[in-house]
Design an enzyme around this catalytic site. Sequence first.
Site, PDB file in Angstrom:
ATOM      1  N   GLU A 141      -5.365  -5.306  10.326  1.00 36.31           N
ATOM      2  CA  GLU A 141      -4.511  -4.522  10.459  1.00 36.31           C
ATOM      3  C   GLU A 141      -4.886  -3.727  11.939  1.00 36.31           C
ATOM      4  O   GLU A 141      -5.660  -2.510  11.966  1.00 36.31           O
ATOM      5  CB  GLU A 141      -4.489  -3.280   9.502  1.00 36.31           C
ATOM      6  CG  GLU A 141      -4.171  -3.835   8.129  1.00 36.31           C
ATOM      7  CD  GLU A 141      -3.500  -2.801   7.103  1.00 36.31           C
ATOM      8  OE1 GLU A 141      -2.532  -2.809   6.855  1.00 36.31           O
ATOM      9  OE2 GLU A 141      -4.484  -2.061   6.941  1.00 36.31           O
ATOM     10  N   HIS A 189      -9.690   1.118   4.763  1.00 37.47           N
ATOM     11  CA  HIS A 189      -8.134   1.281   5.399  1.00 37.47           C
ATOM     12  C   HIS A 189      -8.347   2.078   6.858  1.00 37.47           C
ATOM     13  O   HIS A 189      -9.182   3.176   6.732  1.00 37.47           O
ATOM     14  CB  HIS A 189      -7.290   1.879   4.574  1.00 37.47           C
ATOM     15  CG  HIS A 189      -5.953   1.765   5.156  1.00 37.47           C
ATOM     16  ND1 HIS A 189      -5.233   2.438   6.239  1.00 37.47           N
ATOM     17  CD2 HIS A 189      -4.673   0.673   4.916  1.00 37.47           C
ATOM     18  CE1 HIS A 189      -3.994   2.330   6.766  1.00 37.47           C
ATOM     19  NE2 HIS A 189      -3.835   1.095   5.938  1.00 37.47           N
ATOM     20  N   GLY A 214       2.478   1.748  11.044  1.00 31.01           N
ATOM     21  CA  GLY A 214       3.447   2.701  10.878  1.00 31.01           C
ATOM     22  C   GLY A 214       4.253   3.047  12.204  1.00 31.01           C
ATOM     23  O   GLY A 214       4.868   3.988  12.274  1.00 31.01           O
ATOM     24  N   SER A 253       3.264  -3.057  10.158  1.00 33.91           N
ATOM     25  CA  SER A 253       4.750  -3.072  10.246  1.00 33.91           C
ATOM     26  C   SER A 253       5.380  -4.262  10.013  1.00 33.91           C
ATOM     27  O   SER A 253       6.071  -4.800  10.546  1.00 33.91           O
ATOM     28  CB  SER A 253       5.118  -2.839  11.976  1.00 33.91           C
ATOM     29  OG  SER A 253       4.755  -1.400  12.441  1.00 33.91           O
ATOM     30  N   GLU A 281      -6.625   4.248   7.963  1.00 35.33           N
ATOM     31  CA  GLU A 281      -6.571   5.790   7.875  1.00 35.33           C
ATOM     32  C   GLU A 281      -7.793   6.412   7.166  1.00 35.33           C
ATOM     33  O   GLU A 281      -8.264   7.844   7.322  1.00 35.33           O
ATOM     34  CB  GLU A 281      -5.336   5.957   6.703  1.00 35.33           C
ATOM     35  CG  GLU A 281      -4.066   5.936   7.927  1.00 35.33           C
ATOM     36  CD  GLU A 281      -2.993   5.343   6.990  1.00 35.33           C
ATOM     37  OE1 GLU A 281      -2.918   5.279   5.754  1.00 35.33           O
ATOM     38  OE2 GLU A 281      -1.985   4.867   7.490  1.00 35.33           O
ATOM     39  N   GLY A 327       2.613  -1.295   4.379  1.00 39.60           N
ATOM     40  CA  GLY A 327       2.989  -0.097   4.050  1.00 39.60           C
ATOM     41  C   GLY A 327       4.203   0.530   3.656  1.00 39.60           C
ATOM     42  O   GLY A 327       4.796   0.403   2.583  1.00 39.60           O
ATOM     43  N   GLY A 328       4.886   0.844   4.574  1.00 38.96           N
ATOM     44  CA  GLY A 328       6.405   1.603   4.560  1.00 38.96           C
ATOM     45  C   GLY A 328       7.487   0.762   3.818  1.00 38.96           C
ATOM     46  O   GLY A 328       7.943   1.185   3.061  1.00 38.96           O
ATOM     47  N   ASN A 345       0.730  -1.160  -0.020  1.00 40.48           N
ATOM     48  CA  ASN A 345      -0.015  -0.087   0.191  1.00 40.48           C
ATOM     49  C   ASN A 345       0.942   1.254  -0.094  1.00 40.48           C
ATOM     50  O   ASN A 345       1.787   1.570   0.924  1.00 40.48           O
ATOM     51  CB  ASN A 345      -0.677  -0.044   1.543  1.00 40.48           C
ATOM     52  CG  ASN A 345      -1.561   1.266   1.400  1.00 40.48           C
ATOM     53  OD1 ASN A 345      -1.703   2.086   0.694  1.00 40.48           O
ATOM     54  ND2 ASN A 345      -2.371   1.249   2.450  1.00 40.48           N
ATOM     55  N   TRP A 346       0.935   1.966  -1.063  1.00 40.18           N
ATOM     56  CA  TRP A 346       1.934   3.132  -1.262  1.00 40.18           C
ATOM     57  C   TRP A 346       1.321   4.438  -0.804  1.00 40.18           C
ATOM     58  O   TRP A 346       1.877   5.262  -0.626  1.00 40.18           O
ATOM     59  CB  TRP A 346       2.348   3.194  -2.855  1.00 40.18           C
ATOM     60  CG  TRP A 346       3.161   2.072  -3.120  1.00 40.18           C
ATOM     61  CD1 TRP A 346       4.083   1.224  -2.315  1.00 40.18           C
ATOM     62  CD2 TRP A 346       3.677   1.947  -4.603  1.00 40.18           C
ATOM     63  NE1 TRP A 346       4.775   0.437  -3.324  1.00 40.18           N
ATOM     64  CE2 TRP A 346       4.552   0.557  -4.521  1.00 40.18           C
ATOM     65  CE3 TRP A 346       3.240   2.369  -5.759  1.00 40.18           C
ATOM     66  CZ2 TRP A 346       4.925   0.280  -5.840  1.00 40.18           C
ATOM     67  CZ3 TRP A 346       4.052   1.980  -7.094  1.00 40.18           C
ATOM     68  CH2 TRP A 346       4.721   0.757  -6.903  1.00 40.18           C
ATOM     69  N   LYS A 347       0.090   4.527  -0.216  1.00 40.42           N
ATOM     70  CA  LYS A 347      -0.618   5.444   0.473  1.00 40.42           C
ATOM     71  C   LYS A 347      -0.347   6.729  -0.303  1.00 40.42           C
ATOM     72  O   LYS A 347      -0.062   6.684  -1.472  1.00 40.42           O
ATOM     73  CB  LYS A 347       0.109   5.538   2.080  1.00 40.42           C
ATOM     74  CG  LYS A 347      -0.017   4.396   2.656  1.00 40.42           C
ATOM     75  CD  LYS A 347       0.154   4.626   4.346  1.00 40.42           C
ATOM     76  CE  LYS A 347      -0.304   3.024   4.903  1.00 40.42           C
ATOM     77  NZ  LYS A 347       0.006   3.156   6.364  1.00 40.42           N
TER      78      LYS A 347
END
Length: 252
Positions: free
Chosen positions: A168, A96, A174, A214, A98, A235-236, A9-11
């Site tokens: 999640e 998601h 994150g 993470s 967020e 993600g990251g 997921n490149w957000k």
Amino acid sequence: MRRPVIAGNWKMFKTVDEAVETVASLATLVDGVSDREVIVAPTFVGLAAVARAARGTNVSIAAQDCAPEPGQGAFTGEVSAEMLADAGATHVIVGHSERRQFFGETDDTVNAKAKAALGAGLTPIVCVGEQLSDRDAGRAEVVVEGQICGSLSGLTAEEVVRTIVAYEPVWAIGTGRSATPEIAQQMHRLIRETIAKLVGADVSEAIRILYGGSVKAENISALMKEPDIDGGLVGGASLDAESFARIVRYGY
Ligand code: PGA
């Protein structure tokens, strides 16, 4: 057998050019990996170009969100699931944390988006997960069960089986603080049991449930050893092609 899925997921990261470069490098690094699905989710503006760059490779494309309304219409700023499919997406992340946290999405919104995705032939990746305060108060299970029932409400067994769920925990996203494989496994089991109650054991045994929060090359193998963890939503650590490829190639 449930085919593992590793999704990045490149957000709200990467220009179009950067996204195209990353997918091209990734495709080379994961060439020949055929026993698991590899997905990346660029921004809306990058999606068509990334999908073109990934054509003919084993990397599939997800959007990060879609409109709850199908087709076309006067909904300024929205992008429908049909438009995403037209641009080359095969999957779409919905709900998601967020989006739930910062954009007011509820289980009803997520449910409408999942239905819109399925209607357009896309695979929804439906995200659920408790906040730290829920876990501390001993409410994690009740919260996640409620999110599953609400987000998948009204879907047929055939639709649920085409869906992917991502668990999640919000406190693990994150933060560098991943859930232990045991904690994740417990929740994945509960999600599978909840789905069995909703649409039957055949579906719950077939549906893929990903863990997110993470995920890194260092912890993916331990997570994937758990019987109810079928992949990762990253993600990251998905932003860099080499780092993401190491996760995709766990166990190789
Ligand atoms: P993270 O994000 O891997 O950076 O924790 C996961 C996600 O938000 O999907």
